[in-house]
Design an enzyme around this catalytic site. Structure first.
Site, PDB file in Angstrom:
ATOM      1  N   LYS A 261       0.265   7.394   0.247  1.00 31.38           N
ATOM      2  CA  LYS A 261       0.818   7.137  -1.086  1.00 31.38           C
ATOM      3  C   LYS A 261       0.702   8.324  -2.037  1.00 31.38           C
ATOM      4  O   LYS A 261       1.612   8.565  -2.837  1.00 31.38           O
ATOM      5  CB  LYS A 261       0.160   5.890  -1.687  1.00 31.38           C
ATOM      6  CG  LYS A 261       0.531   4.619  -0.941  1.00 31.38           C
ATOM      7  CD  LYS A 261      -0.074   3.384  -1.572  1.00 31.38           C
ATOM      8  CE  LYS A 261       0.343   2.136  -0.785  1.00 31.38           C
ATOM      9  NZ  LYS A 261      -0.167   0.902  -1.407  1.00 31.38           N
TER      10      LYS A 261
ATOM     11  N   ASP B 166       3.216  -1.320  -6.597  1.00 24.26           N
ATOM     12  CA  ASP B 166       2.003  -2.059  -6.225  1.00 24.26           C
ATOM     13  C   ASP B 166       1.385  -2.787  -7.415  1.00 24.26           C
ATOM     14  O   ASP B 166       1.019  -3.957  -7.325  1.00 24.26           O
ATOM     15  CB  ASP B 166       0.960  -1.115  -5.619  1.00 24.26           C
ATOM     16  CG  ASP B 166       1.224  -0.792  -4.165  1.00 24.26           C
ATOM     17  OD1 ASP B 166       1.886  -1.596  -3.492  1.00 24.26           O
ATOM     18  OD2 ASP B 166       0.770   0.266  -3.711  1.00 24.26           O
TER      19      ASP B 166
END
Length: 291
Positions: free
Chosen positions: A83, A120
């Site tokens: 990420k 997220d």
């Protein structure tokens, strides 16, 4: 046993030469239910497309992304451990990704640029609300971990007025996160269990407890927790992680990681496939049936 929805066994969409393609990059990626989720939505909405798992080693990440872009993919999700690398690779970051310093969704633009998003945090908050566990405004949350997911979740909680603390086995990473998210408090890893009584929300944002992860039996003590503590785990394989099992033994409210998976996926699907999908009971049942 939960009945599998009939749509889970619907005939696959016919894939043509014009199919829209996306996938999920991770190492490992075998645990991911994103292919089941996105391909269910593709069938549900009759879209000519496919979504595939893409196991990619960290040292091959940039080459893999460039290859997908060259092959005509619309974009990809990014999971552990990529990420932060995805954030560095993107040519343009949406505000959510800029705030979090991490990317879990890549969109390949028609002009050749790569746009990075972070869904997220929003997905986690949406899963809390869908589970009847509203964000504790003006409350206190403790996050385990300081990686990409922690950055996104911490930023989303801060934006809603929550005082966020973070703890990590490597304290330097926690301090690095605090440096980019002002107001974040760092708690030493060896001290967080004893201080649980001060928090309203505990969130495991690491892969600890994940099947096939570095410590699948991760089960810290929650003896010091207040009775009002909500314990959330973004790990969803297994559905009942050791941390959540420990919380249930103490009579605490819990939230598994499946809801976050479902809600964070909507934006990427809309970007790649042109349809805003619905997260409903059938969606959840379809993905649950893969466990």
């Amino acid at each position: 046993m939960m009945k599998t929805p009939d749509s889970a066994f619907a005939p696959p969409q016919i894939i043509t030469g014009k199919a829209r393609l996306a996938g999920v990059l991770g190492w490992p990626v075998s645990h991911s239910r994103s292919p089941a989720l996105h391909n269910y939505w593709l069938r549900r909405y009759g879209i000519d497309g496919a979504y595939v798992p893409l196991p990619v080693r960290p040292e091959q990440f940039e080459a893999a992304v460039r290859g997908l872009q060259a092959a005509g993919f619309r974009g990809a999700n990014v999971t552990i451990p990529h990420k932060e690398a995805a954030c560095a690779l993107a040519d343009r970051l949406d505000p959510s990704a800029q705030r979090a310093g991490a990317v879990n969704t890549l969109v390949f633009e028609e002009d050749g640029r790569i746009r990075g998003l972070s869904t997220d945090g929003g997905g986690f908050v949406a899963s809390l609300e869908a589970g009847g566990l509203p964000v504790p405004a003006s409350g206190r949350a403790l996050l385990l971990g300081a990686g990409g997911a922690a950055r996104s979740v911490a930023a989303a909680l801060q934006d809603r007025g929550v005082q966020v603390s973070v703890t990590n086995r490597t304290q330097a990473r926690a301090e690095s996160l605090a440096a980019v998210l002002p107001g974040l408090e760092v708690v030493p890893w060896e001290a967080w269990e004893a201080g649980l009584g001060a928090y309203d929300l505990l969130v495991n944002t690491t892969s600890l407890g994940m099947e096939g992860g570095p410590d699948p039996m991760f089960r810290p003590s929650l003896k010091a927790a207040s009775r009002a503590l909500v314990v959330a785990d973004i790990v969803y394989v297994p559905r009942l992680t050791p941390l959540l099992a420990e919380a249930e033994q103490h009579g605490l409210k819990t939230l598994g990681g499946l809801g976050m998976l479902l809600h964070q996926a909507r934006l990427g699907f809309r970007e790649w496939f042109g349809q805003d999908p619905v997260v409903d009971a059938e969606t959840e049942a379809t993905v649950r049936a893969t466990f």
